[in-house]
Design a protein around this motif. Structure first.
Motif, mmCIF file in Angstrom:
data_model
loop_
_atom_site.group_PDB
_atom_site.id
_atom_site.type_symbol
_atom_site.label_atom_id
_atom_site.label_comp_id
_atom_site.label_asym_id
_atom_site.label_seq_id
_atom_site.Cartn_x
_atom_site.Cartn_y
_atom_site.Cartn_z
ATOM 1 N N ALA A 144 0.848 -1.194 0.000
ATOM 2 C CA ALA A 144 0.000 0.000 0.000
ATOM 3 C C ALA A 144 0.882 1.243 0.000
ATOM 4 N N PRO A 145 0.486 2.279 -0.722
ATOM 5 C CA PRO A 145 1.282 3.509 -0.760
ATOM 6 C C PRO A 145 1.405 4.139 0.625
ATOM 7 N N LEU A 146 2.583 4.643 0.914
ATOM 8 C CA LEU A 146 2.811 5.321 2.188
ATOM 9 C C LEU A 146 2.334 6.765 2.105
ATOM 10 N N PRO A 147 1.798 7.292 3.209
ATOM 11 C CA PRO A 147 1.408 8.708 3.212
ATOM 12 C C PRO A 147 2.648 9.599 3.181
ATOM 13 N N GLU A 148 2.516 10.738 2.574
ATOM 14 C CA GLU A 148 3.575 11.750 2.504
ATOM 15 C C GLU A 148 4.878 11.226 1.901
ATOM 16 N N VAL A 149 4.783 10.282 0.990
ATOM 17 C CA VAL A 149 5.986 9.748 0.364
ATOM 18 C C VAL A 149 6.751 10.843 -0.381
ATOM 19 N N GLU A 150 6.024 11.831 -0.891
ATOM 20 C CA GLU A 150 6.675 12.944 -1.589
ATOM 21 C C GLU A 150 7.554 13.750 -0.630
ATOM 22 N N ARG A 151 7.183 13.781 0.641
ATOM 23 C CA ARG A 151 8.013 14.479 1.639
ATOM 24 C C ARG A 151 9.365 13.794 1.766
ATOM 25 N N LEU A 152 9.345 12.471 1.844
ATOM 26 C CA LEU A 152 10.602 11.723 1.900
ATOM 27 C C LEU A 152 11.403 11.968 0.622
ATOM 28 N N GLN A 153 10.762 11.840 -0.510
ATOM 29 C CA GLN A 153 11.464 11.993 -1.782
ATOM 30 C C GLN A 153 12.092 13.375 -1.920
ATOM 31 N N SER A 154 11.442 14.402 -1.367
ATOM 32 C CA SER A 154 11.999 15.756 -1.469
ATOM 33 C C SER A 154 13.228 15.939 -0.576
ATOM 34 N N GLU A 155 13.393 15.069 0.408
ATOM 35 C CA GLU A 155 14.522 15.167 1.337
ATOM 36 C C GLU A 155 15.720 14.295 0.940
ATOM 37 N N VAL A 156 15.531 13.390 -0.009
ATOM 38 C CA VAL A 156 16.605 12.478 -0.413
ATOM 39 C C VAL A 156 17.692 13.252 -1.150
ATOM 40 N N PRO B 3 17.598 12.641 6.054
ATOM 41 C CA PRO B 3 17.737 12.916 7.487
ATOM 42 C C PRO B 3 16.895 11.947 8.333
ATOM 43 N N LEU B 4 17.525 11.370 9.340
ATOM 44 C CA LEU B 4 16.798 10.495 10.259
ATOM 45 C C LEU B 4 15.651 11.231 10.925
ATOM 46 N N ALA B 5 15.824 12.527 11.167
ATOM 47 C CA ALA B 5 14.764 13.308 11.815
ATOM 48 C C ALA B 5 13.489 13.295 10.975
ATOM 49 N N VAL B 6 13.618 13.353 9.657
ATOM 50 C CA VAL B 6 12.443 13.307 8.776
ATOM 51 C C VAL B 6 11.752 11.957 8.903
ATOM 52 N N LEU B 7 12.548 10.890 8.898
ATOM 53 C CA LEU B 7 11.964 9.549 9.040
ATOM 54 C C LEU B 7 11.277 9.386 10.392
ATOM 55 N N MET B 8 11.881 9.914 11.437
ATOM 56 C CA MET B 8 11.275 9.808 12.766
ATOM 57 C C MET B 8 9.961 10.593 12.822
ATOM 58 N N GLN B 9 9.930 11.770 12.204
ATOM 59 C CA GLN B 9 8.682 12.543 12.163
ATOM 60 C C GLN B 9 7.596 11.795 11.403
ATOM 61 N N LEU B 10 7.951 11.216 10.261
ATOM 62 C CA LEU B 10 6.974 10.441 9.497
ATOM 63 C C LEU B 10 6.468 9.262 10.326
ATOM 64 N N GLY B 11 7.374 8.620 11.051
ATOM 65 C CA GLY B 11 6.987 7.495 11.908
ATOM 66 C C GLY B 11 6.072 7.920 13.053
ATOM 67 N N GLN B 12 6.292 9.100 13.599
ATOM 68 C CA GLN B 12 5.439 9.599 14.680
ATOM 69 C C GLN B 12 4.058 10.001 14.168
ATOM 70 N N GLN B 13 3.988 10.461 12.922
ATOM 71 C CA GLN B 13 2.733 10.956 12.379
ATOM 72 C C GLN B 13 1.889 9.880 11.701
ATOM 73 N N HIS B 14 2.535 8.805 11.230
ATOM 74 C CA HIS B 14 1.821 7.810 10.429
ATOM 75 C C HIS B 14 2.196 6.386 10.862
ATOM 76 N N PRO B 15 1.242 5.603 11.319
ATOM 77 C CA PRO B 15 1.538 4.219 11.714
ATOM 78 C C PRO B 15 2.182 3.399 10.591
ATOM 79 N N ALA B 16 1.823 3.647 9.339
ATOM 80 C CA ALA B 16 2.419 2.886 8.228
ATOM 81 C C ALA B 16 3.924 3.135 8.137
ATOM 82 N N TRP B 17 4.337 4.389 8.349
ATOM 83 C CA TRP B 17 5.768 4.697 8.351
ATOM 84 C C TRP B 17 6.454 4.067 9.557
ATOM 85 N N ALA B 18 5.817 4.125 10.717
ATOM 86 C CA ALA B 18 6.395 3.510 11.924
ATOM 87 C C ALA B 18 6.611 2.022 11.697
#
Length: 192
Positions: A13-25, A106-121
């Protein structure tokens, strides 16, 4: 394969805010034997190996190298010390063993995504579990198997190590001296 593929396998299933991750890579290219980070640095990124090979190694007080892991294409590594409060310097060095292309985020971006979205966690926990399983299997081999069985087990799991790393690096990974590894290889060939 790209970093996003490590989080979003085909058919998942597509992850939420995947574009946010892609913009940070951020891609980074490293020459053979170039340090990606060194002992004492405070890298704050998760690194994905798109091409090449990375060695993670400790140095003993006497300057002897102990290889923690080899990270090949399609795998990730990170200095989790940077997630501690307060962040701590890394206790090992990461070196490109071949010309290497990384994608870093940035790990901080991944941690934020994990805190905001169970799928990312969930996906982050799967990556961490894979890393923990690999490390536990390596520790088990080092602590319980005789040298010849350690060597055979490592090559059965990762046969490419034989051709992509130097003998002294392979020896350091399986807990042997280069001379011991050379003798072990000779005995293994003679018995074949």
């Amino acid at each position: 394969m790209k970093l996003i593929d490590a989080f979003q396998p085909q058919g998942a299933a597509p992850l939420p805010e995947v574009e946010r991750l892609q913009s940070e890579v951020r891609p980074s290219a490293h020459a053979r034997r170039e340090a990606i980070f060194r002992l004492g640095d405070m890298p704050a990124d998760l690194f994905f190996v798109r091409e090449g090979l990375v060695k993670l190694e400790y140095a003993t007080a006497s300057g002897q190298a102990r290889v923690r892991d080899f990270v090949e294409e399609g795998r990730v590594f990170a200095a989790l010390e940077s997630l501690q409060e307060p962040p701590a310097p890394v206790t090992y060095t990461a070196v490109a063993l071949e010309p290497t292309v990384l994608e870093r985020v940035p790990l901080a971006v991944l941690m934020q995504l994990g805190q905001q979205h169970p799928a990312w966690a969930y996906r982050l926990s799967l990556l961490l579990l894979e890393t923990a399983r690999n490390r536990a299997a390596h520790e088990q081999r080092l602590l319980t198997l005789p040298a010849l069985e350690r060597y055979a087990a490592v090559l059965a799991q990762r046969p490419w190590l034989e051709t992509r790393v130097r003998q002294y690096e392979l020896a350091a990974y399986i807990g042997l001296t280069p001379v011991s590894l050379s003798r072990l290889r000779s005995r293994a060939c003679a018995s074949s």
